[in-house]
Each structure stands twice: as C-alpha cells, then as structure tokens.
Design an enzyme around this catalytic site. Structure first.
Site, PDB file in Angstrom:
ATOM      1  CG  ASN A   7      -1.784   1.161   1.380  1.00 50.06           C
ATOM      2  OD1 ASN A   7      -1.735   2.080   0.561  1.00 50.06           O
ATOM      3  ND2 ASN A   7      -2.594   1.179   2.425  1.00 50.06           N
ATOM      4  NE  ARG A  91      -6.010   1.758  -0.095  1.00 49.44           N
ATOM      5  CZ  ARG A  91      -5.992   2.935   0.504  1.00 49.44           C
ATOM      6  NH1 ARG A  91      -4.874   3.401   1.017  1.00 49.44           N
ATOM      7  NH2 ARG A  91      -7.085   3.638   0.600  1.00 49.44           N
ATOM      8  CG  HIS A 180     -12.525   3.835   3.235  1.00 48.46           C
ATOM      9  ND1 HIS A 180     -13.160   4.888   3.851  1.00 48.46           N
ATOM     10  CD2 HIS A 180     -11.213   4.015   3.446  1.00 48.46           C
ATOM     11  CE1 HIS A 180     -12.261   5.679   4.402  1.00 48.46           C
ATOM     12  NE2 HIS A 180     -11.067   5.165   4.160  1.00 48.46           N
ATOM     13  NE  ARG A 241      -9.042  13.002   3.503  1.00 50.56           N
ATOM     14  CZ  ARG A 241      -9.031  11.680   3.346  1.00 50.56           C
ATOM     15  NH1 ARG A 241     -10.151  11.029   3.122  1.00 50.56           N
ATOM     16  NH2 ARG A 241      -7.904  11.027   3.398  1.00 50.56           N
ATOM     17  CD  GLU A 385      -8.675  -1.041   4.341  1.00 55.05           C
ATOM     18  OE1 GLU A 385      -8.151  -0.770   5.444  1.00 55.05           O
ATOM     19  OE2 GLU A 385      -8.966  -0.174   3.516  1.00 55.05           O
TER      20      GLU A 385
END
Ligand code: ADP
Length: 404
Positions: A7, A91, A180, A241, A385
């Site tokens: 990743n 990823r 996600h 965010r 993940e």
C-alpha cells in the site's frame, strides 16, 4: 503461496507478507519519510520480533528494496530468497469507471491506471510508483491491482450522479466513485456470516471510521451508495477533511482570503474536520479526553461528527427500504464506544438499540453489541484490507496458472 501486499502513499509504503493458505501475516511493517531525512522502516514479525531501521531511502524502489532485504535477513527475516514470493497485491485507490474488480497487472492495465491519475492526483501516482518499484525488484512475479473504488462499481446512476451540467460528467468523469471499498466489502461479508444469512439477501450499513471515514449502504451483496464521492473529501467528518460542505463556502472563503487552488485544497483536506472544529487534534482519543475534561470545542467536534453519522444511517436505511445490521470498523469504529453511542443515540424508533455494557467492552474486537430487543443487529468488526488484497491476488494468480 506467499503474497507481498503493498500500500504505497506519497512518502510511505505499508506492507505485509501473507501466507495465503493459513492467511497469517508472516511479517508486517511500514516505511515512512521516503525521500526525506531520517526515513524509517519498522517491521513486526509473526513471532513478535521487532525491527526499527533508520536510513536513507530516496524513492519507492529503494524503500521496497530495503523491505525485501529485511524480509530475507538472517535475524529478522521470514524467507530466504525472493523466489519464495509468489505474487504481489497492490492497493490502488482509484480504478475509475473501468475497473469493477481486482485485476492482473498488464501493460494495458498500467495504461488505464495512468489514465486515472487525473481522478486521484494525490493517490494514484504513488500507487503506480509502488507498482513500478515492485516490478523492478520482482520482475518475474505476477502483480495484481485491488481497487478502493471497485466495490462501489454498481452504485446506481441516481446515487452516483451529481446535479451539475451533464457535460461535466462526460468531459471529466465527475461522479461519485466511493472509496474504502475493500474494507466495506470485508466487513459486510463478515457481518452476513455472523448474521447467518447470505449477503445477497441483506441490507447492511458499514461505517468505516479511521483517519479517513466513509459509510456505505450495502444491499443484495453490493454497495448501492456511499458517502465519499468524486474524491475522499465528501461525506462524514474526518480527522482533517471537511466531509459534506455547501460548495459555495469554498468559493466564498477563496474570495475573502485570496486563496490559491492549492491552498483551498489544503484547507479542505488538512485543516478541517475534527482538527478544524476542535483546534486540538485529528485523533479522536485526544478529543474524547479533552471533551471529558470540559473542553467545549472538543465536545462540539464529537457532536458534529456523530450527528453526521446518524444522518447517513437514516438516509441509507431509507435508500435500502430497511436495515438488517450496522457495522462499525477501523480505528475509531473499532475502538471508540463513545462515538458509537453518540451516533446511535435516539434510533430506537428504527429498532436500533445499543447495549451500553456490550458497547463499552467492544474495543478492538469482533462483537455483537445490540440489546436483546433490538431488531437491527450492531457489530464491531476489525477490518483487514490486506487480507482481502491477498485473497484476491491468490484467486487471480491461481486462475492465471490454471489457464496456462
Ligand atoms: P487509517 O485511516 O490511517 O487506516 P485507522 O483506521 O488506523 O486509520 O484509524 C486511526 C484513528 O483511529 C486515529 O486517528 C484515532 O482517531 C482513532 N483511534 C485509534 N485508537 C483509538 C481509541 N482507542 N479510541 C478512540 N479512537 C481511536
């Protein structure tokens, strides 16, 4: 089969070497500060052995080279040669409209990934750097791309279109993509298993609350709506965010403060969310601590964040015409009982009733946390993940070998 899961971010590489048969992570670690002074590589081996190395790592190729050396090292390694790595799973943040599932890397796929750069300029270039670096270090090993957007590929048009001129969709592919996806897919599958019903017959809301956060409505086995949109800025209130925002605010502030595009981007992505509201931190642990000791802005940040989650639960229940279960996952979702309690407070009329004691002890583990009378089940499920990436990679590589 051993799968190297990667990743890659702008200055970081997170990795795991996973035994695809036992699904055990043989080693996991991260390189940080790539291209900066004091780059570091930290690894934890399956038996608890830890390594922390600080040195010069100028780019992703050097970083991945160092990781592979550590994986083969006498004292901290888990393999003795690179031949023991059978595949690499990457990823990739954005797969655009093209990729609805994980795919074996070919030249055509790489061209299509480059074509997606304008959709995710903060993420995809680094994912591509990681792929190229892995190709250099492991030239004969198959590489597979697993996309964050793929699970949301079947979101219907009424949920993915924005009400802007249609020509902008045609010209710039502006629509909801969602992110996600790997996490929402993993926890919804686990939830269906725990619930004891096929995923294809269920209506699930999955709530991924980490540094970035998103919520998804999963009906009949796939995502039918999700809160992140064209970019990962939309939706829930996150660490730094904004989440949902009146778009005219940004125009107004840009005018008032004479901000450049880059500054406006930083404002939306780095200075907002919990950090902006609380003035304390993006970390929910610190915000809860401050709120509990009477800091009103910390309390407000938690209220705004959890109210937004609640609104989405209502919206997605309506969108799916009902609800079987809710799943909380990722750093905050798995570890912050107070956030879950505030988000679900007052939903008893929808038969969503949290058991306070079960909620209190559900920290970092898989649990069912609703009351005996609650018709909707509520789960905490730790996400994984990397395991999804390893599983997809194994499947694709085995299909490829079977075809040969
Ligand atoms: P990422 O999106 O980077 O994968 P994580 O899923 O690891 O992030 O979530 C990180 C966030 O989880 C932290 O910023 C922190 O806010 C939150 N978190 C981690 N542990 C706890 C805890 N025990 N209580 C509350 N929040 C926590």
């Amino acid at each position: 089969m051993r799968i190297f899961v990667l990743n890659c971010g702008s200055s970081s590489v997170k990795y795991q070497l996973i035994d695809a048969e036992t699904e055990e992570a043989l080693a996991k670690g991260a390189v940080e500060r790539i291209g900066m002074s004091g780059a570091s590589l930290k690894q934890t081996r399956h038996d608890g052995d830890k390594l922390h190395y600080v040195g010069e790592m100028l780019d992703h190729t050097m970083a991945i080279g160092n990781v592979l050396s550590v994986l083969m090292s006498r004292n901290h390694g888990v393999i003795s040669s690179l031949d023991e790595i059978d595949a690499v799973g990457h990823r990739v943040v954005h797969g655009g409209e093209q990729f609805s599932q994980s795919i074996l890397l070919t030249k055509e796929v790489m061209d299509a990934l480059k074509d997606c750069i304008d959709l995710a300029p903060l993420h995809n270039p680094h994912n591509i750097k990681g792929i190229q670096a892995a190709q250099r270090s492991l030239p004969d090993v198959p590489q597979v791309c697993v996309f964050d957007t793929a699970f949301h590929h079947k979101i219907p048009r009424h949920a993915f279109m924005y009400a802007i001129p249609y020509s902008l969709y045609r010209r710039y592919r502006i629509r909801r993509y969602g992110f996600h996806g790997t996490s929402h897919r993993y926890v919804s599958n686990m939830a269906a298993e725990l619930f004891g019903k096929p995923l294809k017959e269920m209506r699930i809301i999955t709530i991924h609350l980490g540094n970035g956060s998103s919520i998804a409505a999963i009906k009949d086995g796939h995502s039918v709506d999700t809160s992140m949109g064209f970019t990962p800025v939309e939706g829930l209130v996150m660490g730094t965010r904004t989440g949902d925002l009146d778009p005219a605010i940004i125009l107004h502030v840009m005018g008032q403060e004479e901000l450049t595009l880059a500054q406006a981007n930083t404002l939306l992505n780095k200075h907002s969310g919990l950090t902006g509201l609380s003035g304390i931190s993006s970390d929910v642990r610190e915000i809860i601590e401050e709120a509990e000791s009477g800091n009103d802005r910390a309390k407000m940040a938690l209220e705004v964040m959890t109210y937004r989650i609640k609104k989405y639960i209502g919206a997605y229940t309506a969108a799916m015409h009902g609800l079987d279960c809710i799943v909380f996952t990722a750093g905050i979702g798995e570890n912050a009982p107070l956030v879950r309690k505030m988000a679900l407070d007052g939903l008893a009329y929808m038969s969503v009733e949290l058991d306070e004691e079960k909620n209190r002890i559900a920290v970092g583990k898989q649990m069912e946390i609703q009351t005996a009378g609650s018709k909707v089940k509520i789960y905490t499920i730790p996400t994984n993940e990397e395991l999804v990436i390893a599983r997809d990679t194994k499947k694709i590589v085995m299909e490829m070998s079977a075809k040969k």
